[in-house]
Design an enzyme around this catalytic site. Structure first.
Site, PDB file in Angstrom:
ATOM      1  N   ASN A  61     -10.061   1.188   7.841  1.00  0.00           N
ATOM      2  CA  ASN A  61     -11.431   1.134   8.364  1.00  0.00           C
ATOM      3  C   ASN A  61     -11.531   1.036   9.877  1.00  0.00           C
ATOM      4  O   ASN A  61     -12.617   1.209  10.437  1.00  0.00           O
ATOM      5  CB  ASN A  61     -12.187  -0.049   7.736  1.00  0.00           C
ATOM      6  CG  ASN A  61     -12.415   0.141   6.244  1.00  0.00           C
ATOM      7  OD1 ASN A  61     -11.976   1.126   5.656  1.00  0.00           O
ATOM      8  ND2 ASN A  61     -13.093  -0.803   5.628  1.00  0.00           N
ATOM      9  N   ASN A 117     -13.568   6.205   5.073  1.00  0.00           N
ATOM     10  CA  ASN A 117     -13.887   5.226   6.110  1.00  0.00           C
ATOM     11  C   ASN A 117     -13.046   5.363   7.366  1.00  0.00           C
ATOM     12  O   ASN A 117     -13.490   4.998   8.462  1.00  0.00           O
ATOM     13  CB  ASN A 117     -13.768   3.805   5.552  1.00  0.00           C
ATOM     14  CG  ASN A 117     -14.887   3.478   4.585  1.00  0.00           C
ATOM     15  OD1 ASN A 117     -15.996   3.990   4.702  1.00  0.00           O
ATOM     16  ND2 ASN A 117     -14.606   2.636   3.604  1.00  0.00           N
ATOM     17  N   HIS A 142      -4.484   6.411  -1.108  1.00  0.00           N
ATOM     18  CA  HIS A 142      -5.109   6.280   0.204  1.00  0.00           C
ATOM     19  C   HIS A 142      -4.120   6.528   1.345  1.00  0.00           C
ATOM     20  O   HIS A 142      -4.533   6.737   2.491  1.00  0.00           O
ATOM     21  CB  HIS A 142      -5.684   4.864   0.325  1.00  0.00           C
ATOM     22  CG  HIS A 142      -7.043   4.809   0.955  1.00  0.00           C
ATOM     23  ND1 HIS A 142      -7.877   5.901   1.103  1.00  0.00           N
ATOM     24  CD2 HIS A 142      -7.729   3.752   1.496  1.00  0.00           C
ATOM     25  CE1 HIS A 142      -9.004   5.529   1.687  1.00  0.00           C
ATOM     26  NE2 HIS A 142      -8.939   4.238   1.940  1.00  0.00           N
ATOM     27  N   TYR A 175       0.807  -1.222   0.000  1.00  0.00           N
ATOM     28  CA  TYR A 175       0.000   0.000   0.000  1.00  0.00           C
ATOM     29  C   TYR A 175       0.841   1.274   0.000  1.00  0.00           C
ATOM     30  O   TYR A 175       0.289   2.369  -0.118  1.00  0.00           O
ATOM     31  CB  TYR A 175      -0.926   0.016   1.223  1.00  0.00           C
ATOM     32  CG  TYR A 175      -1.922  -1.119   1.223  1.00  0.00           C
ATOM     33  CD1 TYR A 175      -2.972  -1.155   0.316  1.00  0.00           C
ATOM     34  CD2 TYR A 175      -1.804  -2.172   2.135  1.00  0.00           C
ATOM     35  CE1 TYR A 175      -3.880  -2.196   0.309  1.00  0.00           C
ATOM     36  CE2 TYR A 175      -2.718  -3.229   2.136  1.00  0.00           C
ATOM     37  CZ  TYR A 175      -3.751  -3.228   1.222  1.00  0.00           C
ATOM     38  OH  TYR A 175      -4.650  -4.264   1.211  1.00  0.00           O
ATOM     39  N   ASP A 201      -6.622  11.328   2.937  1.00  0.00           N
ATOM     40  CA  ASP A 201      -6.904  11.557   1.527  1.00  0.00           C
ATOM     41  C   ASP A 201      -8.375  11.919   1.338  1.00  0.00           C
ATOM     42  O   ASP A 201      -9.213  11.630   2.194  1.00  0.00           O
ATOM     43  CB  ASP A 201      -6.577  10.308   0.709  1.00  0.00           C
ATOM     44  CG  ASP A 201      -7.462   9.127   1.114  1.00  0.00           C
ATOM     45  OD1 ASP A 201      -7.337   8.673   2.273  1.00  0.00           O
ATOM     46  OD2 ASP A 201      -8.292   8.677   0.315  1.00  0.00           O
TER      47      ASP A 201
END
Length: 221
Positions: A66, A112, A19, A14, A91
């Site tokens: 999340n 989220n 994100h 990631y 973001d």
């Protein structure tokens, strides 16, 4: 003491994704002077720094986006801080690439991580700094936020991260209002409405010009 939380997802896969710009801001700040060593605590990676005589805790939750609120709640509870001592950096795909926006409170807006923080704290009244990552095509937001910036977008993304980090430092030193003014910029002043001259007003202007000798003269032969 102040707490700055950058949102993102842990793991090499990631790193560098849209994100994870919140993580990028924390990493940028962690390279500055007066910064300690990174350690694991509160289900997060944390680093302490000092800015303008104020102790600041830089936090990167390791719970995945999340569930970011778990780390935030744990930090605030441990240090007995309020949401006003917190700034969340994340973001926002509703903003154009590179656009920054600071707000004192508000809805999660589809983010989220913010939603989980709101759920954990029981309020949406905490400061947040959003970084525009570009806007996805309809129905593609979930996949879009996990993509990396294109080569042509990289410079704008890097500049946004640096500007966001500077905004964080303003928040620490001068407070939220100064941060909002620096990052968001002043609201544009309303332009005065131009009044339309009536026929009587135009006639009056011409008559005035005749009396003062300002009327145009015919060319001499």
């Amino acid at each position: 003491m102040k707490v700055v939380v950058g949102l993102g997802n842990p793991g090499r896969q990631y790193a560098g994704t849209r994100h994870n710009v919140g993580f990028d801001v924390i990493d940028y700040l962690a390279k500055g002077p007066g910064v300690g060593s990174s350690r694991s605590a509160f289900q997060a990676e944390v680093v302490e720094m000092t800015e303008g005589g104020e102790k600041v805790l830089l936090v990167k939750p390791q719970t995945f986006m999340n569930l970011s609120g778990r780390a935030v709640r744990a930090v605030l509870d441990f240090y007995k801080l309020t949401p006003n001592d917190l700034l969340v950096v994340c973001d926002d795909y509703n903003l154009p690439l590179g656009k920054l926006r600071v707000r004192a409170k508000g809805s999660a807006g589809g983010q989220n991580g913010l939603k989980n923080i709101q759920d954990q704290l029981g309020t949406d009244e905490y400061p947040r700094l959003r970084i525009g990552i570009g806007q996805p095509a309809p129905g593609e937001a979930v996949d879009f936020v996990l993509t990396r910036f294109k080569p042509g977008e990289r410079a704008a993304a890097d500049e946004a991260v640096a500007s966001a980090a500077n905004g964080v430092l303003v928040w620490v030193r001068q407070g939220l209002a100064a941060c909002m003014n620096r990052v968001n910029g002043p609201e544009p002043a309303a332009k005065p409405e131009k009044k339309k001259e009536t026929g009587d007003r135009r006639q009056e202007t011409r008559e005035k010009g005749k009396k003062t000798g300002n009327e145009p003269k015919p060319p001499e032969n």
